[in-house]
Design a protein around this motif. Structure first.
Motif, PDB file in Angstrom:
ATOM      1  N   VAL A  60       1.234  -3.589  -2.863  1.00 50.55           N
ATOM      2  CA  VAL A  60       1.373  -4.106  -1.507  1.00 50.55           C
ATOM      3  C   VAL A  60       2.795  -3.814  -1.066  1.00 50.55           C
ATOM      4  CG1 VAL A  60       1.248  -6.126   0.005  1.00 50.55           C
ATOM      5  CG2 VAL A  60      -0.291  -5.962  -1.960  1.00 50.55           C
ATOM      6  N   VAL A  61       2.923  -3.133   0.093  1.00 51.67           N
ATOM      7  CA  VAL A  61       4.248  -2.818   0.620  1.00 51.67           C
ATOM      8  C   VAL A  61       4.400  -3.455   1.989  1.00 51.67           C
ATOM      9  CG1 VAL A  61       4.500  -0.671  -0.666  1.00 51.67           C
ATOM     10  CG2 VAL A  61       3.470  -0.622   1.596  1.00 51.67           C
ATOM     11  N   SER A  62       5.623  -3.858   2.290  1.00 55.40           N
ATOM     12  CA  SER A  62       5.924  -4.473   3.562  1.00 55.40           C
ATOM     13  C   SER A  62       7.209  -3.865   4.088  1.00 55.40           C
ATOM     14  CB  SER A  62       6.087  -5.982   3.359  1.00 55.40           C
ATOM     15  OG  SER A  62       6.421  -6.611   4.565  1.00 55.40           O
ATOM     16  N   ASP A  63       7.212  -3.565   5.392  1.00 56.57           N
ATOM     17  CA  ASP A  63       8.383  -2.932   5.987  1.00 56.57           C
ATOM     18  C   ASP A  63       8.287  -3.035   7.503  1.00 56.57           C
ATOM     19  OD1 ASP A  63      10.742  -1.454   6.214  1.00 56.57           O
ATOM     20  OD2 ASP A  63      10.063   0.103   4.834  1.00 56.57           O
ATOM     21  N   HIS A  64       9.344  -2.660   8.171  1.00 52.43           N
ATOM     22  CA  HIS A  64       9.297  -2.545   9.625  1.00 52.43           C
ATOM     23  C   HIS A  64       8.239  -1.485   9.937  1.00 52.43           C
ATOM     24  CE1 HIS A  64      10.433  -1.251  13.659  1.00 52.43           C
ATOM     25  NE2 HIS A  64      10.924  -2.475  13.791  1.00 52.43           N
ATOM     26  N   PRO A  65       7.419  -1.697  10.968  1.00 54.59           N
ATOM     27  CA  PRO A  65       6.337  -0.746  11.241  1.00 54.59           C
ATOM     28  C   PRO A  65       6.766   0.726  11.296  1.00 54.59           C
ATOM     29  CG  PRO A  65       5.986  -2.703  12.530  1.00 54.59           C
ATOM     30  CD  PRO A  65       7.331  -2.863  11.857  1.00 54.59           C
ATOM     31  N   GLN A  66       7.899   1.018  11.896  1.00 49.92           N
ATOM     32  CA  GLN A  66       8.329   2.416  11.982  1.00 49.92           C
ATOM     33  C   GLN A  66       8.539   3.022  10.600  1.00 49.92           C
ATOM     34  OE1 GLN A  66      11.715   3.018  14.516  1.00 49.92           O
ATOM     35  NE2 GLN A  66      11.757   5.215  14.183  1.00 49.92           N
ATOM     36  N   SER A  67       9.135   2.263   9.708  1.00 48.24           N
ATOM     37  CA  SER A  67       9.340   2.740   8.338  1.00 48.24           C
ATOM     38  C   SER A  67       8.032   2.760   7.567  1.00 48.24           C
ATOM     39  CB  SER A  67      10.359   1.856   7.614  1.00 48.24           C
ATOM     40  OG  SER A  67      11.608   1.918   8.252  1.00 48.24           O
ATOM     41  N   LEU A  68       7.204   1.750   7.800  1.00 44.42           N
ATOM     42  CA  LEU A  68       5.915   1.686   7.115  1.00 44.42           C
ATOM     43  C   LEU A  68       5.065   2.909   7.460  1.00 44.42           C
ATOM     44  CD1 LEU A  68       3.992   0.030   5.302  1.00 44.42           C
ATOM     45  CD2 LEU A  68       3.126  -1.037   7.398  1.00 44.42           C
ATOM     46  N   TRP A  69       5.056   3.298   8.719  1.00 44.46           N
ATOM     47  CA  TRP A  69       4.271   4.462   9.139  1.00 44.46           C
ATOM     48  C   TRP A  69       4.615   5.691   8.318  1.00 44.46           C
ATOM     49  CZ3 TRP A  69      -0.005   6.061  11.091  1.00 44.46           C
ATOM     50  CH2 TRP A  69      -0.146   7.388  11.498  1.00 44.46           C
ATOM     51  N   ARG A  70       5.896   5.898   8.085  1.00 39.29           N
ATOM     52  CA  ARG A  70       6.304   7.088   7.322  1.00 39.29           C
ATOM     53  C   ARG A  70       5.710   7.083   5.914  1.00 39.29           C
ATOM     54  NH1 ARG A  70      11.108   6.267  10.328  1.00 39.29           N
ATOM     55  NH2 ARG A  70      12.162   5.125   8.666  1.00 39.29           N
ATOM     56  N   SER A  71       5.530   5.916   5.336  1.00 38.69           N
ATOM     57  CA  SER A  71       5.016   5.876   3.962  1.00 38.69           C
ATOM     58  C   SER A  71       3.498   5.786   3.862  1.00 38.69           C
ATOM     59  CB  SER A  71       5.658   4.715   3.191  1.00 38.69           C
ATOM     60  OG  SER A  71       5.248   3.473   3.701  1.00 38.69           O
ATOM     61  N   VAL A  72       2.812   5.399   4.951  1.00 36.51           N
ATOM     62  CA  VAL A  72       1.356   5.205   4.868  1.00 36.51           C
ATOM     63  C   VAL A  72       0.547   6.165   5.723  1.00 36.51           C
ATOM     64  CG1 VAL A  72       1.661   2.741   4.360  1.00 36.51           C
ATOM     65  CG2 VAL A  72       1.160   3.464   6.716  1.00 36.51           C
ATOM     66  N   ARG A  73       1.185   6.946   6.550  1.00 36.51           N
ATOM     67  CA  ARG A  73       0.476   7.720   7.580  1.00 36.51           C
ATOM     68  C   ARG A  73      -0.620   8.633   7.058  1.00 36.51           C
ATOM     69  NH1 ARG A  73       5.863  10.401   8.203  1.00 36.51           N
ATOM     70  NH2 ARG A  73       5.698  12.329   7.000  1.00 36.51           N
ATOM     71  N   HIS A  74      -0.479   9.138   5.840  1.00 33.98           N
ATOM     72  CA  HIS A  74      -1.478  10.068   5.313  1.00 33.98           C
ATOM     73  C   HIS A  74      -2.675   9.361   4.669  1.00 33.98           C
ATOM     74  CE1 HIS A  74       1.114  13.395   6.234  1.00 33.98           C
ATOM     75  NE2 HIS A  74       2.096  12.863   5.519  1.00 33.98           N
ATOM     76  N   ASN A  75      -2.560   8.051   4.444  1.00 35.91           N
ATOM     77  CA  ASN A  75      -3.621   7.336   3.724  1.00 35.91           C
ATOM     78  C   ASN A  75      -4.127   6.088   4.426  1.00 35.91           C
ATOM     79  OD1 ASN A  75      -1.533   8.498   1.466  1.00 35.91           O
ATOM     80  ND2 ASN A  75      -3.682   8.873   0.964  1.00 35.91           N
ATOM     81  N   ALA A  76      -3.683   5.852   5.670  1.00 38.23           N
ATOM     82  CA  ALA A  76      -4.078   4.632   6.378  1.00 38.23           C
ATOM     83  C   ALA A  76      -5.323   4.806   7.232  1.00 38.23           C
ATOM     84  CB  ALA A  76      -2.921   4.129   7.238  1.00 38.23           C
ATOM     85  N   GLY A  77      -5.731   6.052   7.472  1.00 38.16           N
ATOM     86  CA  GLY A  77      -6.958   6.290   8.223  1.00 38.16           C
ATOM     87  C   GLY A  77      -6.859   5.971   9.706  1.00 38.16           C
ATOM     88  N   VAL A  78      -5.641   5.941  10.232  1.00 40.51           N
ATOM     89  CA  VAL A  78      -5.448   5.679  11.659  1.00 40.51           C
ATOM     90  C   VAL A  78      -4.486   6.708  12.238  1.00 40.51           C
ATOM     91  CG1 VAL A  78      -5.884   3.194  11.496  1.00 40.51           C
ATOM     92  CG2 VAL A  78      -3.544   4.034  11.265  1.00 40.51           C
ATOM     93  N   THR A  79      -4.571   6.882  13.547  1.00 41.82           N
ATOM     94  CA  THR A  79      -3.625   7.750  14.240  1.00 41.82           C
ATOM     95  C   THR A  79      -2.333   6.983  14.483  1.00 41.82           C
ATOM     96  OG1 THR A  79      -4.312   7.046  16.444  1.00 41.82           O
ATOM     97  CG2 THR A  79      -5.526   8.910  15.452  1.00 41.82           C
ATOM     98  N   LEU A  80      -1.292   7.704  14.834  1.00 42.51           N
ATOM     99  CA  LEU A  80      -0.022   7.051  15.164  1.00 42.51           C
ATOM    100  C   LEU A  80      -0.222   6.079  16.319  1.00 42.51           C
ATOM    101  CD1 LEU A  80       3.010   6.626  14.948  1.00 42.51           C
ATOM    102  CD2 LEU A  80       3.347   8.702  16.318  1.00 42.51           C
ATOM    103  N   GLN A  81      -0.998   6.453  17.325  1.00 45.30           N
ATOM    104  CA  GLN A  81      -1.213   5.558  18.468  1.00 45.30           C
ATOM    105  C   GLN A  81      -1.959   4.294  18.055  1.00 45.30           C
ATOM    106  OE1 GLN A  81       0.293   6.021  21.545  1.00 45.30           O
ATOM    107  NE2 GLN A  81      -0.279   3.864  21.614  1.00 45.30           N
ATOM    108  N   GLU A  82      -2.986   4.431  17.212  1.00 40.90           N
ATOM    109  CA  GLU A  82      -3.708   3.257  16.718  1.00 40.90           C
ATOM    110  C   GLU A  82      -2.767   2.349  15.926  1.00 40.90           C
ATOM    111  OE1 GLU A  82      -8.263   4.841  15.998  1.00 40.90           O
ATOM    112  OE2 GLU A  82      -6.688   5.549  14.630  1.00 40.90           O
ATOM    113  N   PHE A  83      -1.919   2.963  15.108  1.00 44.03           N
ATOM    114  CA  PHE A  83      -0.934   2.225  14.314  1.00 44.03           C
ATOM    115  C   PHE A  83       0.006   1.452  15.237  1.00 44.03           C
ATOM    116  CE2 PHE A  83       3.063   1.791  12.034  1.00 44.03           C
ATOM    117  CZ  PHE A  83       2.667   1.400  10.764  1.00 44.03           C
TER     118      PHE A  83
END
Length: 141
Positions: A60-83
């Motif tokens: 389980v990771v927690s971070d500011h959303p902008q930083s979190l996006w960089r680490s999860v973007r390939h495995n979160a199953g959502v687009t940047l806009q959805e995120f």
């Protein structure tokens, strides 16, 4: 301390992405009481309304959303806009890394769940199950 069992409600389209291996990270706004090894019971929300699988928390990771996006973007199953829409006005985002995802032999729909747990109400996000509740769930599936 014994691990909690996490019952998590997920939209059906994302549940299918999890079972297809496209989505390995579930996003949340609040940090759950979960750590590596915690069992995750997957409830597909409306219109499916059923528990359809079980997995395990890898991390389980927690971070500011902008930083979190960089680490999860390939495995979160959502687009940047959805995120961005999901984490709008949030100062913290959580990524629950899942592994060992398995479908139940038979999904347990809402009426079946209420036979096992008469006062069952699907979680808005997630809630915790006792070992006894989890055992009853497994025996009903």
């Amino acid at each position: 301390m014994q691990n909690s069992i996490l019952l998590i409600s997920i939209k059906p389209k994302y549940v299918e992405m999890i079972f297809n291996g496209i989505k390995t990270i579930e996003l949340r706004r609040k940090y759950p009481k979960a750590k590596k090894g915690t069992i995750v019971v997957i409830y597909a929300s409306s219109p499916t309304k059923a528990i359809i699988g079980i997995g395990v928390v890898d991390e389980v990771v927690s971070d500011h959303p902008q930083s979190l996006w960089r680490s999860v973007r390939h495995n979160a199953g959502v687009t940047l806009q959805e995120f961005k829409n999901y984490f709008e006005d949030s100062s913290t985002g959580v990524g629950i890394h899942l592994k060992e995802i398995n479908r139940l032999p038979r999904p347990l729909n809402l009426s079946q769940l209420r036979e096992v747990w008469p006062k069952f109400h699907p979680p808005q996000g997630y809630h915790y199950l006792s070992q006894d509740s989890y055992a009853a769930l497994i025996s009903a599936s």
